[in-house]
Design a protein around this motif. Structure first.
Motif, mmCIF file in Angstrom:
data_model
loop_
_atom_site.group_PDB
_atom_site.id
_atom_site.type_symbol
_atom_site.label_atom_id
_atom_site.label_comp_id
_atom_site.label_asym_id
_atom_site.label_seq_id
_atom_site.Cartn_x
_atom_site.Cartn_y
_atom_site.Cartn_z
ATOM 1 N N LYS A 107 33.855 18.502 52.865
ATOM 2 C CA LYS A 107 32.662 17.825 53.372
ATOM 3 C C LYS A 107 31.445 18.429 52.684
ATOM 4 O O LYS A 107 31.538 19.515 52.108
ATOM 5 N N ASP A 108 30.330 17.745 52.749
ATOM 6 C CA ASP A 108 29.117 18.235 52.093
ATOM 7 C C ASP A 108 28.900 19.729 52.312
ATOM 8 O O ASP A 108 28.832 20.179 53.456
ATOM 9 N N ILE A 156 26.072 22.563 51.533
ATOM 10 C CA ILE A 156 24.663 22.675 51.161
ATOM 11 C C ILE A 156 24.323 24.136 50.948
ATOM 12 O O ILE A 156 24.445 24.947 51.862
ATOM 13 N N HIS A 205 25.706 20.506 47.144
ATOM 14 C CA HIS A 205 24.261 20.294 47.014
ATOM 15 C C HIS A 205 23.559 21.637 46.866
ATOM 16 O O HIS A 205 23.699 22.494 47.736
ATOM 17 N N HIS A 233 26.017 26.267 53.706
ATOM 18 C CA HIS A 233 26.479 25.693 54.963
ATOM 19 C C HIS A 233 27.713 24.849 54.691
ATOM 20 O O HIS A 233 27.647 23.892 53.905
ATOM 21 N N TRP A 273 31.890 23.637 56.428
ATOM 22 C CA TRP A 273 32.477 23.148 57.672
ATOM 23 C C TRP A 273 33.935 23.577 57.765
ATOM 24 O O TRP A 273 34.717 23.395 56.852
ATOM 25 N N ILE A 322 20.517 20.061 58.435
ATOM 26 C CA ILE A 322 20.566 21.513 58.264
ATOM 27 C C ILE A 322 19.202 21.988 57.817
ATOM 28 O O ILE A 322 18.720 21.590 56.748
ATOM 29 N N ARG A 379 21.148 12.476 49.895
ATOM 30 C CA ARG A 379 20.523 13.621 50.556
ATOM 31 C C ARG A 379 19.022 13.599 50.314
ATOM 32 O O ARG A 379 18.560 13.308 49.221
#
Lengths: 347, 347, 347, 347
Positions: B171-172, B174, B226, B243, B245, D174, D305
């Protein structure tokens, strides 16, 4: 609405011009009509001075486009104002120069200090040295104001009352200025490159500082004055410590009295000498953005040495604020107008 | 005296080259024979890197004067090494490139990221990505080492074990890098001018950071990554917070285990996660001059978010130290040679 | 493996003790066996000195648990070592004290400076002042080493050759030390609170600095010495500028010669006086973590004033490094052992 | 002279109370009559807030000596105001609380966040959340104002227009706050000790920040909000970057429009998004002492994003300035009164 004078700022992309602009925008009797910059002509002034976003819609113009104004403020590199002074005198009745060009009265000393002949020596007599504490009377109605140098101001304000009233011996005075990086101007250079400067304590002028001549011109008496300048990691501010010598029989009280007698009603001088706490002496940390000069001192009775301390914001009391205070006096306005900011704590 | 290899540093007046020089001068198996600089040719290297006063008498030479050496270290601006790679390959058997030129394997991605065709696409396959934690085996005996990017390294080392062992959801992710000013190099510019930078927190790359491609190449699995980069008042160092998950049912322990399994014997990885005190997580303050990458993390069990933290010195573990560690492996020397500095506290 | 001496550090949770520990861990002939701290007993030393994570598994013990060691290093608050000196002498043959307790030879001067009687005046004669540049011969085989004070060291090293060789007039010498925050120790206080200190230039000792007595004891000749100390935003480092007076007929060359004659082969003294570039004089920025004392000077021929400059890391050449260098001499080890770090640039 | 309201500040020795005092002293309609401090009672307020030297002769009094005032401003540690609220309500008609005590509407959420029952849950409904941009209408005539939290304010102001107008997906947001040291208050602690903090980038709240609840209460819609807080070497200021997600088909223009639609006439919101130059996005460097919230953003069209950026001075727009703006609205005074300072450049 009260009386308003128009102001044009010549050379407004540097830090001195930007700071004068900030102050003038908050002044009830000033209306800034033009700000010049050769390099940034056409851009909004807030591109270069981003603190002014939302405060002004002015755009830089070239100096060639300068129009008449009541007051013309010159914020040009050293040597430029004097060479073109006739051009600027044609534009405004009151001229304020923030550079060193018209500070020294004696063209011979100018030549010695700056290494070239003064471009307009016959004009030197027209200018008042822009230090309200020493020249308030001369500033009333003045139309040519040569703004005092920043390091010179911190030295002069610390020493003047004591020399005037004979509280110091005519013996070597050694002054060290701890100076922020903004004093070197807005142009990037190797020495201002952040990785080389951020952690540095750099002696950049151990001897031969040009402000020596300015301070000696303004201070009463004859005595050797030695200036050393060191750059610090701060952006703004000068903390000057000056070591001088007290005659036998003099004490703390005589220093206090001299400061009180001469500066008792000065709106921007504060004597800071507190017996306890962490803010016992002048500290430039507290003065960013303000027009104060804080003064303090401590004596070594065993040796007759007195350590004088003075702190200013080099861009305000050291430049633009000092100039604005002088302009207020020249126009018989309240002296603190536009200079009300108290400074921040913590900062 | 032990075996010694000769080293020439090409482009040694910048920060990366200077840092490699500092480390190489303290390495028992390396002997620096030449350091090139077009701009400073003829000057002692200690004029540019004043920390090396008394440590070396080397003077800069022009690249045209480059002689043969066992190892050639390229510390040139991006794009320069690849264009002249044949010239350098003629000079040394082992080439280490500190720039981005040979990091990406895929010339199409290179074009997308750097906006031009790669100057030597056929050579790309020769190079090992200089990250010992991921490519130790490939580095043994390697003769072409493409030093990993600094921000990429901080991201890769934080994420690699967790992605490899399936402790993160695809998942994304960041990641925000807080970067010191030395990362922008040794050339003065408006953005590096001390008064503009000293107090700044400047988002300089909110989206589109070039190291994204590098990190995605090196990290296992497919997931959106990202990167955002913010400059801080520090001179050295990167603190990255990422960040990510965690799948349901996973916890702190799984993160710990993954780091331990993959990095258990790594000499330059430390897991920093302390329950009390003021140094609870990685902090670049402690890493200036060291080759450590400190890693930490904290979980939000309610949301499945894990905050990964990594800290490095961008010029050491992010550049020159990482390169030297790779060279140590390539030559089968003790991996920590020349990289023993523990870092300072306080700092 | 070479000869190894055991070392116990008493009072190892402060900055001086922590720095000695860092250096000792990298020294081939030293083996640290114990580190005491009353407050942190039981905790890993790396909790307090997080730079040592992965470098040592030592835990703090209480001083009551002190065992025998070849060398006992005392890093206690001022006044503590002297009161308990018999206790420590019973534990080791060689004692190094990092505090001020055994620096002054004359108990009367001690009383004047520290405001109380010396707790062990009969012991004062046993101690060598730990300054290798002045007392190398006395340090050979020494078993009691009183580590020199940090500000005193920066003053002494700048002045000693010139006073010894008569290059200065016996006239007032005024020295200003710009000091980093670590000099005030590891305990938090109002004055060290980051928001109050980060931007501050604080004159904390305008007159009456205790190191005056120490410097006067060590420097040849009789002359008035005036010290002023100002805190800066740096964490480490002291930059001292000293204003002194040259006899008629003397010049730059005489200063150069004096430094060369006295310090010509000193491993940790560098003369820094460069005609161009941005690193022209000593700067503590370059010295964090190193044992160097960089010295420079500039003359004002018109007035006979010479500005001497010296820079050190207060915790290394100012404390722990100076002590280790002294220990190396005492044991006839290579003088630079454990003190090889070159310092960082940029930093 | 215009209408004046009397103000008493309870707990005025901390940074929030001191900043409110600074602003109130410059406000034409406010007259500060008392400032309380238990610890500093009897001392001039300028001993603790040295920027106010020469600006006020007020001395601290104990809270027990509190007299009636039109407005009572509470600047007490968290939890204190609510426990004693009846006592303060008896003293003034208008109460402003700068702490977190009355921000959350729901006592259950308060218990979850602060770990104890709210001391006065029946009062919660009386208070308006002191954020003029969201609650201007409710603030008119308000007599209970709960000043918004600093980090919460930076998050709320960045997100509110986009969530309100549906420009963001209800997906994980976030936000990372880079926070200056003044946010931790005026009391010295190990973590605020200058040598430990000056060079630090310290993740102090990776997960579980208390302001999450406050932001979720104020922001429209349901979405997971994740806050991480990192301390930086600055003294003042918060830079928040928030990563959020834009629906397909949305672009830059939609973000612009949303901000313009909601904030078009806000006096203290500026959208900062400049294509060139060095000041392209919000930067707290420019905001020290000002009441601005600068907002910016950048989109990554490939991934949907958007990186939102907001900068404030935590003590002004984050605390005391926000409170004063709310008071101006409550009294139907010009909203910018007392909040005119433009900020400094350079700074």
């Amino acid at each position: 609405m009260s009386e308003q004078k128009t102001v044009a700022i010549v050379g407004g992309s540097g830090y001195a011009g930007g700071e004068f602009l900030r102050l003038a925008l908050g002044h009830p009797h000033l209306k800034v009509t033009q700000v010049t910059s050769e390099r940034s002509a056409g851009l909004p002034v807030s591109m270069v001075h981003p603190n002014l976003r939302g405060r002004t819609n002015l755009k830089f113009v070239k100096a060639a486009a300068l129009e008449d104004a009541d007051i013309v403020v010159l914020a040009l590199p050293h040597g430029s104002a004097a060479k073109r002074i006739a051009e600027f005198e044609a534009r405004g009745r009151v001229i304020v120069d923030l550079s060193a060009d018209f500070r020294l009265k004696d063209p011979d000393i100018y030549r010695t200090v700056y290494g070239e002949d003064h471009p307009a020596p016959d004009k030197l007599g027209d200018w008042v040295y822009g230090n309200p504490e020493l020249h308030r009377d001369a500033l009333r109605g003045a139309t040519r104001i040569a703004c005092a140098g920043c390091f010179a101001t911190s030295v002069i304000l610390a020493l003047y009352p004591l020399l005037k009233l004979g509280v110091l011996l005519p013996k070597d005075i050694i002054a060290t200025g701890l100076v922020g990086s903004s004093a070197a101007g807005a142009s990037a250079s190797d020495s201002s490159h952040h990785p080389e400067r951020a952690g540095s304590l750099r002696v950049y002028k151990p001897v031969g500082h040009r402000h020596t001549a300015e301070a000696q011109q303004e201070l009463p008496g004859h005595f050797p004055l030695h200036l050393t300048a060191i750059s610090t990691p701060r952006v703004r501010g000068i903390l000057t410590t000056a070591h001088a010598w007290i005659p036998d029989g003099y004490s703390d009280r005589d220093v206090w009295s001299a400061y009180r007698e001469v500066y008792g009603s000065e709106p921007f001088i504060r004597i800071v000498k507190v017996a306890k706490g962490i803010h016992r002496y002048p500290d430039p940390m507290l003065l960013d953005g303000t027009n104060y000069c804080d003064l303090g001192f401590e004596m070594d009775m065993d040796t007759g040495r007195v350590v004088l301390m003075s702190a200013i914001d080099n861009l305000v009391k050291g430049t633009a604020g000092h100039a604005l205070q002088s302009l207020n006096i020249a126009h018989d306005w309240e002296e603190t107008l536009g200079l009300e900011f108290a400074g921040l704590h913590p900062a």
